[in-house]
Design an enzyme around this catalytic site. Structure first.
Site, PDB file in Angstrom:
ATOM      1  N   GLY A 145      -2.339  -4.944   9.268  1.00 42.00           N
ATOM      2  CA  GLY A 145      -1.204  -4.043   9.430  1.00 42.00           C
ATOM      3  C   GLY A 145      -1.596  -2.715  10.067  1.00 42.00           C
ATOM      4  N   ASP A 162       4.170  -3.768   1.596  1.00 50.92           N
ATOM      5  CA  ASP A 162       4.045  -4.532   0.345  1.00 50.92           C
ATOM      6  C   ASP A 162       2.595  -4.994   0.260  1.00 50.92           C
ATOM      7  OD1 ASP A 162       4.297  -6.114  -1.879  1.00 50.92           O
ATOM      8  OD2 ASP A 162       5.148  -7.803  -0.778  1.00 50.92           O
ATOM      9  N   SER A 164      -1.395  -5.272  -1.413  1.00 50.70           N
ATOM     10  CA  SER A 164      -2.126  -5.413  -2.656  1.00 50.70           C
ATOM     11  C   SER A 164      -2.710  -4.040  -3.017  1.00 50.70           C
ATOM     12  CB  SER A 164      -3.208  -6.483  -2.517  1.00 50.70           C
ATOM     13  OG  SER A 164      -3.635  -6.619  -1.184  1.00 50.70           O
TER      14      SER A 164
HETATM   15  N1  SAM Z   1       3.615  -7.136  -4.819  1.00 55.94           N
HETATM   16  C1  SAM Z   1       2.209  -7.151  -4.782  1.00 55.94           C
HETATM   17  C2  SAM Z   1       1.544  -6.009  -5.490  1.00 55.94           C
HETATM   18  O1  SAM Z   1       2.157  -4.941  -5.620  1.00 55.94           O
HETATM   19  O2  SAM Z   1       0.418  -6.181  -5.923  1.00 55.94           O
HETATM   20  C3  SAM Z   1       1.701  -7.319  -3.387  1.00 55.94           C
HETATM   21  C4  SAM Z   1       1.994  -8.713  -2.952  1.00 55.94           C
HETATM   22  S1  SAM Z   1       1.544  -9.256  -1.383  1.00 55.94           S
HETATM   23  C5  SAM Z   1       0.832 -10.804  -1.846  1.00 55.94           C
HETATM   24  C6  SAM Z   1       0.153  -8.275  -0.843  1.00 55.94           C
HETATM   25  C7  SAM Z   1      -0.381  -8.757   0.482  1.00 55.94           C
HETATM   26  O3  SAM Z   1      -0.957  -7.682   1.219  1.00 55.94           O
HETATM   27  C8  SAM Z   1      -1.490  -9.806   0.359  1.00 55.94           C
HETATM   28  O4  SAM Z   1      -0.999 -11.052   0.808  1.00 55.94           O
HETATM   29  C9  SAM Z   1      -2.615  -9.278   1.243  1.00 55.94           C
HETATM   30  O5  SAM Z   1      -3.267 -10.295   1.986  1.00 55.94           O
HETATM   31  C10 SAM Z   1      -1.840  -8.298   2.136  1.00 55.94           C
HETATM   32  N2  SAM Z   1      -2.684  -7.279   2.775  1.00 55.94           N
HETATM   33  C11 SAM Z   1      -3.706  -6.586   2.226  1.00 55.94           C
HETATM   34  N3  SAM Z   1      -4.250  -5.759   3.138  1.00 55.94           N
HETATM   35  C12 SAM Z   1      -3.546  -5.928   4.285  1.00 55.94           C
HETATM   36  C13 SAM Z   1      -3.624  -5.352   5.584  1.00 55.94           C
HETATM   37  N4  SAM Z   1      -4.574  -4.434   5.878  1.00 55.94           N
HETATM   38  N5  SAM Z   1      -2.727  -5.750   6.525  1.00 55.94           N
HETATM   39  C14 SAM Z   1      -1.772  -6.669   6.237  1.00 55.94           C
HETATM   40  N6  SAM Z   1      -1.657  -7.267   5.022  1.00 55.94           N
HETATM   41  C15 SAM Z   1      -2.531  -6.883   4.057  1.00 55.94           C
END
Ligand code: SAM
Length: 290
Positions: A145, A162, A164
């Site tokens: 992202g 959204d 992690s």
């Molecule tokens: N609702 C959740 C929470 O608050 O913990 C988050 C859920 S969602 C599964 C989080 C997503 O962010 C993960 O699938 C992860 O792979 C993604 N993610 C982490 N770092 C990222 C980045 N730099 N760019 C895009 N996605 C990312």
């Protein structure tokens, strides 16, 4: 470390929430693997349904995911007068996409998730969230992202992060340069909303994220939701708006009770939108809001 011991998963993290943990009774481990970015586990639990774990941290549970997904999506969208084009960063389970596409004013949604395996496995094991990817409004990119944001200027009305928690691939999504990139990627009047942790866990970290946001957005707020499976049972959202005068706690679009039910919201209402911004006094002080 084996995170499921004697049939119980315990969410232990000395880095994120030292000295405490939430546990769930696991009835079946449905899948586990190590992707390029993280350990992914999907388990069936006795009382919370299916649960997605990344690096042994709970991302969402079947029982309460709607609370988080609805608020992180509808607060910025309903605070924006014309939220036509929305970007979601992260959100590989599809739950935020499921909510965002519901809004009648949203025409196009772009999503950038770093880990394609989270998306694939959510489609296989968590279809109640991954159904969000099926909408014709959706366009999904697998990538970082932070890097994606560098190549997009004045394009989106709303950006929802959204992500992690701030370890591993998500660290950059909580820091000041990311807020600058988001500012550049927004159209005039744009609004951002980021997963912002809970002040019960680490108020200093929440304040630092708000300060990072405040370096580029003159209008910054924090809203919270009750989500029992998150640490301390709550989670917050850092919200920034380019328009200094917009009142983020006041929804521009107010849904009637009939619309709330028709759109399938279980947590979000226009009253909940306003109430989410009302913080206890100690939190207002800790976050520098008074
Ligand atoms: N609702 C959740 C929470 O608050 O913990 C988050 C859920 S969602 C599964 C989080 C997503 O962010 C993960 O699938 C992860 O792979 C993604 N993610 C982490 N770092 C990222 C980045 N730099 N760019 C895009 N996605 C990312």
């Amino acid at each position: 470390m084996n995170s499921v011991v004697k049939g119980w998963f315990s969410e232990i993290s000395d880095e994120l929430w030292p000295g405490q943990c939430f546990s769930l009774k696991v009835t079946k481990v449905l899948h586990e693997e190590k992707s390029e970015f993280q350990d992914i586990k999907i388990v069936e639990t006795e009382t919370y349904g299916r649960v997605l774990l990344l690096d042994n941290v709970i991302q969402c549970t079947e029982r309460d995911e709607f609370a988080y997904q609805e608020l992180i999506s509808m607060i910025p969208i309903c605070a924006h007068p014309n939220p036509e084009k929305v970007l979601i960063v992260g959100g590989g389970d599809g739950g935020v996409a499921r909510e965002v596409v519901k809004h009648p004013k949203v025409c196009k949604v772009h999503q950038v998730e770093i880990d394609g395996r989270v998306v694939d496995l959510s489609k296989e094991f968590l279809p109640f969230m991954a159904c969000g990817f099926d909408s014709p409004k959706m366009n999904l990119t697998i990538g970082d992202g932070f890097e994606f944001m560098k190549n997009h200027k004045e394009e989106f009305d709303v950006i929802i992060t959204d992500s992690s928690d701030p370890i591993g691939p998500a660290v950059s999504l909580f820091q000041e340069p990311y807020f600058q990139l988001m500012k550049n990627a927004l159209r005039p009047g744009g609004i951002i909303c980021s997963q912002g942790s809970s002040f019960w866990i680490d108020a200093q970290h929440v304040k630092e994220t708000m300060d990072a946001c405040g370096q580029h957005f003159k209008n910054v707020s924090y809203a919270m939701a009750m989500v029992p499976s998150y640490p301390c049972g709550s989670i917050g959202f850092v919200i920034g708006c380019l328009d200094k005068k917009s009142k983020l706690s006041e929804p521009v679009h107010k849904f009637t009770t009939e619309e709330v039910d028709k759109l399938g919201f279980r947590y979000y209402t226009s009253d909940v939108h306003k109430a989410a911004f009302v913080l206890p006094r100690f939190a207002e002080k800790a976050l520098g809001l008074c």
